[in-house]
Write an enzyme that holds these catalytic residues in place. Structure first.
Site, mmCIF file in Angstrom:
data_model
loop_
_atom_site.group_PDB
_atom_site.id
_atom_site.type_symbol
_atom_site.label_atom_id
_atom_site.label_comp_id
_atom_site.label_asym_id
_atom_site.label_seq_id
_atom_site.Cartn_x
_atom_site.Cartn_y
_atom_site.Cartn_z
ATOM 1 N N LYS A 1 1.135 11.566 5.641
ATOM 2 C CA LYS A 1 1.857 10.020 6.520
ATOM 3 C C LYS A 1 1.932 9.257 6.001
ATOM 4 C CE LYS A 1 -1.412 7.574 7.223
ATOM 5 N NZ LYS A 1 -2.132 6.331 6.688
ATOM 6 N N LYS B 1 0.534 -1.653 -0.231
ATOM 7 C CA LYS B 1 -0.233 -0.505 -0.128
ATOM 8 C C LYS B 1 1.299 1.305 -0.261
ATOM 9 C CE LYS B 1 -3.480 2.340 0.223
ATOM 10 N NZ LYS B 1 -4.460 3.128 -0.628
#
Length: 306
Positions: free
Chosen positions: A244, A175
Protein backbone atom coordinates in the site's frame (compact mmCIF):
# COMPACT_ATOMS: atom_id res chain seq x y z
CA UNK A 1 -6.44 24.63 24.35
CA UNK A 2 -5.62 24.07 28.02
CA UNK A 3 -2.24 22.99 29.36
CA UNK A 4 -3.57 19.42 29.48
CA UNK A 5 -5.84 18.98 26.47
CA UNK A 6 -8.28 16.09 26.46
CA UNK A 7 -6.98 13.44 24.10
CA UNK A 8 -8.72 10.94 21.84
CA UNK A 9 -7.14 7.92 20.15
CA UNK A 10 -8.60 5.87 17.28
CA UNK A 11 -6.65 2.83 16.10
CA UNK A 12 -5.10 0.74 18.87
CA UNK A 13 -3.00 -1.69 16.87
CA UNK A 14 0.70 -2.50 17.20
CA UNK A 15 1.69 1.19 17.22
CA UNK A 16 -1.43 2.86 18.57
CA UNK A 17 -1.60 0.93 21.82
CA UNK A 18 1.86 2.02 22.94
CA UNK A 19 1.26 5.63 21.92
CA UNK A 20 -2.04 5.82 23.80
CA UNK A 21 -0.51 4.09 26.81
CA UNK A 22 2.19 6.77 27.03
CA UNK A 23 -0.41 9.53 26.89
CA UNK A 24 -2.33 7.94 29.77
CA UNK A 25 0.84 7.46 31.79
CA UNK A 26 1.84 11.11 31.21
CA UNK A 27 -1.35 12.22 32.96
CA UNK A 28 -3.61 13.10 30.05
CA UNK A 29 -7.32 12.35 30.04
CA UNK A 30 -7.61 9.89 27.16
CA UNK A 31 -10.65 8.59 25.30
CA UNK A 32 -10.15 5.53 23.08
CA UNK A 33 -12.07 3.83 20.32
CA UNK A 34 -11.03 0.35 19.30
CA UNK A 35 -12.06 -2.12 16.65
CA UNK A 36 -12.68 -5.88 16.86
CA UNK A 37 -9.70 -6.69 19.09
CA UNK A 38 -10.72 -5.99 22.67
CA UNK A 39 -7.29 -6.65 24.22
CA UNK A 40 -5.69 -3.20 23.65
CA UNK A 41 -8.92 -1.40 24.58
CA UNK A 42 -9.29 -3.32 27.82
CA UNK A 43 -5.60 -2.78 28.60
CA UNK A 44 -5.91 1.00 28.23
CA UNK A 45 -9.20 1.23 30.12
CA UNK A 46 -7.53 -0.66 32.98
CA UNK A 47 -4.82 2.03 33.00
CA UNK A 48 -7.38 4.85 33.19
CA UNK A 49 -8.55 5.57 29.64
CA UNK A 50 -12.26 5.87 28.83
CA UNK A 51 -13.84 4.05 25.91
CA UNK A 52 -16.26 5.81 23.55
CA UNK A 53 -18.54 4.20 20.97
CA UNK A 54 -18.07 6.60 18.05
CA UNK A 55 -15.59 9.03 16.55
CA UNK A 56 -18.32 11.67 16.68
CA UNK A 57 -18.56 11.36 20.46
CA UNK A 58 -14.80 11.61 20.70
CA UNK A 59 -14.73 14.78 18.61
CA UNK A 60 -17.42 16.33 20.79
CA UNK A 61 -15.39 15.65 23.97
CA UNK A 62 -11.73 15.96 22.97
CA UNK A 63 -9.31 18.77 22.12
CA UNK A 64 -6.86 16.55 20.21
CA UNK A 65 -7.66 13.30 18.42
CA UNK A 66 -5.09 10.82 17.10
CA UNK A 67 -5.85 8.46 14.24
CA UNK A 68 -3.51 5.51 13.71
CA UNK A 69 -4.99 3.32 10.98
CA UNK A 70 -3.86 1.13 8.08
CA UNK A 71 -4.74 3.20 5.02
CA UNK A 72 -6.45 6.30 3.67
CA UNK A 73 -9.87 4.69 3.05
CA UNK A 74 -10.02 3.78 6.75
CA UNK A 75 -9.02 7.31 7.75
CA UNK A 76 -11.60 8.80 5.39
CA UNK A 77 -14.33 6.58 6.86
CA UNK A 78 -13.44 7.69 10.40
CA UNK A 79 -13.62 11.32 9.32
CA UNK A 80 -16.62 11.30 7.01
CA UNK A 81 -18.92 8.64 8.44
CA UNK A 82 -22.32 9.54 9.87
CA UNK A 83 -20.79 9.22 13.34
CA UNK A 84 -17.36 10.36 12.26
CA UNK A 85 -14.96 13.05 13.40
CA UNK A 86 -16.37 15.72 11.09
CA UNK A 87 -19.89 15.12 12.42
CA UNK A 88 -18.75 16.07 15.92
CA UNK A 89 -15.93 18.50 15.15
CA UNK A 90 -15.96 21.88 16.81
CA UNK A 91 -13.78 24.98 16.55
CA UNK A 92 -10.22 24.38 17.69
CA UNK A 93 -10.21 20.58 17.39
CA UNK A 94 -6.85 19.22 16.26
CA UNK A 95 -6.58 15.83 14.56
CA UNK A 96 -3.12 14.25 14.57
CA UNK A 97 -3.18 11.75 11.69
CA UNK A 98 -0.37 9.24 12.30
CA UNK A 99 -1.17 6.65 9.63
CA UNK A 100 0.93 6.25 6.50
CA UNK A 101 -1.59 7.83 4.16
CA UNK A 102 -2.09 9.27 0.70
CA UNK A 103 -1.16 12.99 0.87
CA UNK A 104 -3.95 13.88 -1.57
CA UNK A 105 -6.48 12.38 0.84
CA UNK A 106 -4.81 14.11 3.79
CA UNK A 107 -5.03 17.52 2.18
CA UNK A 108 -8.70 17.00 1.27
CA UNK A 109 -9.59 15.95 4.83
CA UNK A 110 -7.64 18.92 6.21
CA UNK A 111 -9.76 21.27 4.09
CA UNK A 112 -12.98 19.64 5.30
CA UNK A 113 -11.82 19.89 8.92
CA UNK A 114 -10.88 23.55 8.39
CA UNK A 115 -14.48 24.23 7.37
CA UNK A 116 -15.38 23.21 10.96
CA UNK A 117 -12.58 25.52 12.22
CA UNK A 118 -10.45 22.52 13.13
CA UNK A 119 -6.84 21.74 12.26
CA UNK A 120 -5.11 18.75 10.70
CA UNK A 121 -1.62 17.63 11.69
CA UNK A 122 -0.16 14.76 9.67
CA UNK A 123 2.43 13.02 11.81
CA UNK A 124 3.31 9.58 10.40
CA UNK A 125 5.59 7.31 12.35
CA UNK A 126 8.99 5.73 12.04
CA UNK A 127 10.43 2.72 13.91
CA UNK A 128 8.54 -0.19 15.47
CA UNK A 129 5.96 -1.19 18.12
CA UNK A 130 8.85 -1.55 20.58
CA UNK A 131 9.57 2.18 20.34
CA UNK A 132 5.83 2.94 20.43
CA UNK A 133 5.64 1.24 23.83
CA UNK A 134 8.76 3.08 24.98
CA UNK A 135 7.52 6.46 23.71
CA UNK A 136 10.56 6.94 21.44
CA UNK A 137 9.11 6.80 17.94
CA UNK A 138 10.34 8.89 15.03
CA UNK A 139 7.76 11.38 13.78
CA UNK A 140 7.69 13.63 10.72
CA UNK A 141 5.09 16.37 11.01
CA UNK A 142 3.13 18.39 8.49
CA UNK A 143 1.28 21.29 10.12
CA UNK A 144 0.93 25.03 10.34
CA UNK A 145 3.70 26.28 12.62
CA UNK A 146 1.42 27.63 15.33
CA UNK A 147 -0.62 24.42 15.47
CA UNK A 148 2.58 22.38 15.63
CA UNK A 149 3.77 24.36 18.65
CA UNK A 150 0.44 23.76 20.39
CA UNK A 151 0.49 19.99 19.98
CA UNK A 152 4.23 19.41 20.36
CA UNK A 153 3.97 18.53 24.09
CA UNK A 154 1.39 15.87 23.17
CA UNK A 155 3.56 14.38 20.43
CA UNK A 156 6.55 14.36 22.79
CA UNK A 157 4.69 11.83 24.94
CA UNK A 158 5.13 9.13 22.30
CA UNK A 159 7.93 10.33 19.99
CA UNK A 160 11.59 11.01 20.63
CA UNK A 161 12.77 12.19 17.21
CA UNK A 162 10.34 14.85 15.95
CA UNK A 163 10.80 16.87 12.76
CA UNK A 164 8.36 19.40 11.33
CA UNK A 165 8.89 19.05 7.58
CA UNK A 166 6.38 21.59 6.25
CA UNK A 167 2.69 22.36 6.04
CA UNK A 168 -0.22 19.93 6.09
CA UNK A 169 0.48 16.96 3.82
CA UNK A 170 4.27 17.27 4.01
CA UNK A 171 4.50 14.70 6.80
CA UNK A 172 2.78 12.02 4.75
CA UNK A 173 4.90 12.87 1.71
CA UNK A 174 8.07 12.52 3.77
CA UNK A 175 6.87 9.22 5.19
CA UNK A 176 6.34 7.84 1.69
CA UNK A 177 9.91 8.83 0.81
CA UNK A 178 11.13 7.05 3.92
CA UNK A 179 9.12 3.90 3.21
CA UNK A 180 10.27 3.85 -0.38
CA UNK A 181 13.81 3.61 0.98
CA UNK A 182 12.99 0.97 3.59
CA UNK A 183 10.90 -1.24 1.30
CA UNK A 184 13.53 -0.80 -1.40
CA UNK A 185 16.06 -2.05 1.16
CA UNK A 186 13.82 -5.03 1.93
CA UNK A 187 13.53 -6.00 -1.73
CA UNK A 188 17.28 -5.57 -2.27
CA UNK A 189 18.25 -7.46 0.91
CA UNK A 190 15.92 -10.32 -0.01
CA UNK A 191 17.29 -10.48 -3.53
CA UNK A 192 20.98 -10.43 -2.65
CA UNK A 193 20.57 -12.92 0.21
CA UNK A 194 18.87 -15.36 -2.16
CA UNK A 195 21.48 -14.70 -4.83
CA UNK A 196 24.21 -15.37 -2.27
CA UNK A 197 22.60 -18.62 -1.09
CA UNK A 198 22.31 -19.91 -4.66
CA UNK A 199 25.92 -18.88 -5.36
CA UNK A 200 27.50 -20.51 -2.31
CA UNK A 201 27.49 -17.53 0.08
CA UNK A 202 25.48 -18.34 3.21
CA UNK A 203 22.90 -15.94 4.69
CA UNK A 204 25.09 -15.83 7.82
CA UNK A 205 28.03 -14.60 5.75
CA UNK A 206 25.92 -11.88 4.14
CA UNK A 207 24.72 -10.83 7.59
CA UNK A 208 28.22 -10.70 9.06
CA UNK A 209 30.02 -8.99 6.19
CA UNK A 210 27.41 -6.37 5.34
CA UNK A 211 26.37 -5.80 8.96
CA UNK A 212 29.92 -4.99 10.03
CA UNK A 213 30.58 -2.67 7.09
CA UNK A 214 29.52 0.88 6.32
CA UNK A 215 26.52 -0.62 4.49
CA UNK A 216 25.05 -1.89 7.74
CA UNK A 217 22.10 -0.09 9.33
CA UNK A 218 19.24 -0.69 11.73
CA UNK A 219 16.88 -1.91 9.02
CA UNK A 220 19.45 -4.39 7.75
CA UNK A 221 19.95 -5.62 11.31
CA UNK A 222 16.28 -6.39 11.95
CA UNK A 223 15.77 -7.81 8.45
CA UNK A 224 18.63 -10.27 8.87
CA UNK A 225 17.69 -11.16 12.43
CA UNK A 226 14.48 -12.48 10.91
CA UNK A 227 16.01 -14.15 7.86
CA UNK A 228 19.16 -15.55 9.47
CA UNK A 229 18.51 -15.78 13.21
CA UNK A 230 14.89 -16.91 12.98
CA UNK A 231 13.37 -13.96 14.87
CA UNK A 232 10.26 -14.10 12.72
CA UNK A 233 8.36 -11.37 14.54
CA UNK A 234 11.20 -8.87 14.90
CA UNK A 235 9.60 -6.46 12.39
CA UNK A 236 5.80 -6.56 12.63
CA UNK A 237 4.93 -4.69 9.45
CA UNK A 238 2.85 -6.53 6.88
CA UNK A 239 3.53 -6.98 3.20
CA UNK A 240 0.03 -5.63 2.57
CA UNK A 241 0.91 -2.35 4.29
CA UNK A 242 4.25 -2.18 2.48
CA UNK A 243 2.52 -2.72 -0.85
CA UNK A 244 0.00 0.00 0.00
CA UNK A 245 2.75 2.47 0.92
CA UNK A 246 4.62 1.85 -2.33
CA UNK A 247 1.37 2.32 -4.25
CA UNK A 248 0.85 5.70 -2.56
CA UNK A 249 4.46 6.62 -3.34
CA UNK A 250 3.90 5.66 -6.99
CA UNK A 251 0.84 7.90 -7.05
CA UNK A 252 2.91 10.71 -5.57
CA UNK A 253 5.56 10.20 -8.27
CA UNK A 254 2.92 10.23 -10.99
CA UNK A 255 1.46 13.48 -9.65
CA UNK A 256 4.94 15.04 -9.64
CA UNK A 257 5.76 13.60 -13.10
CA UNK A 258 8.89 11.90 -11.73
CA UNK A 259 10.43 8.71 -13.14
CA UNK A 260 11.00 6.19 -10.32
CA UNK A 261 12.49 2.97 -11.67
CA UNK A 262 13.78 1.66 -8.31
CA UNK A 263 10.43 2.31 -6.62
CA UNK A 264 8.58 0.51 -9.41
CA UNK A 265 10.91 -2.50 -9.30
CA UNK A 266 10.68 -2.89 -5.52
CA UNK A 267 6.91 -2.57 -5.62
CA UNK A 268 6.58 -5.58 -7.92
CA UNK A 269 7.97 -7.96 -5.28
CA UNK A 270 5.41 -6.77 -2.74
CA UNK A 271 2.53 -6.81 -5.21
CA UNK A 272 3.41 -10.36 -6.25
CA UNK A 273 3.73 -11.56 -2.64
CA UNK A 274 0.39 -9.98 -1.79
CA UNK A 275 -1.32 -11.43 -4.86
CA UNK A 276 -0.09 -14.94 -4.06
CA UNK A 277 -1.57 -15.06 -0.58
CA UNK A 278 1.21 -13.59 1.55
CA UNK A 279 -0.36 -10.21 2.37
CA UNK A 280 -0.18 -10.70 6.12
CA UNK A 281 3.40 -11.96 6.16
CA UNK A 282 5.85 -9.53 7.71
CA UNK A 283 8.20 -7.55 5.47
CA UNK A 284 11.41 -9.54 6.20
CA UNK A 285 9.57 -12.69 5.12
CA UNK A 286 9.92 -11.30 1.61
CA UNK A 287 13.18 -13.27 1.52
CA UNK A 288 11.15 -16.49 1.72
CA UNK A 289 9.04 -15.33 -1.20
CA UNK A 290 12.02 -14.32 -3.36
CA UNK A 291 13.70 -17.61 -2.47
CA UNK A 292 10.63 -19.59 -3.55
CA UNK A 293 10.58 -17.71 -6.87
CA UNK A 294 14.14 -18.92 -7.37
CA UNK A 295 13.64 -22.51 -6.22
CA UNK A 296 15.27 -22.24 -2.80
CA UNK A 297 13.96 -22.52 0.77
CA UNK A 298 15.56 -19.66 2.69
CA UNK A 299 14.46 -20.95 6.09
CA UNK A 300 16.39 -24.18 5.44
CA UNK A 301 19.34 -22.21 4.07
CA UNK A 302 19.54 -20.20 7.27
CA UNK A 303 19.21 -23.34 9.41
CA UNK A 304 22.31 -24.83 7.74
CA UNK A 305 24.50 -22.16 9.29
CA UNK A 306 23.19 -22.37 12.85
Amino acid sequence: MTDKPIIGFIGLGYMGHGMAKNLVEKGYTVFVKGNRNRTPVDSLVAKGATEVATAREMAERCDVIHTCLSNSPQVEAVFRGADGILAGARAGLVVIETSTADPVSTEALAAELAEKEGHMVDAPLGRTPKEAEAGTLDCMVGADEDVFERVLPVIQCWAGNINRVGGVGAGHKMKLLMNTISMGYAALYAEVTVLGAKSGISPQTVQKVIGSSRLGNGFFDTFMRCVVDGERDVHKFSIANASKDLRYASNMAAAADVMTLCLSAARQYFVHAEATGHAQDYVPWLADHVGALNGIDMVKEAEKGR
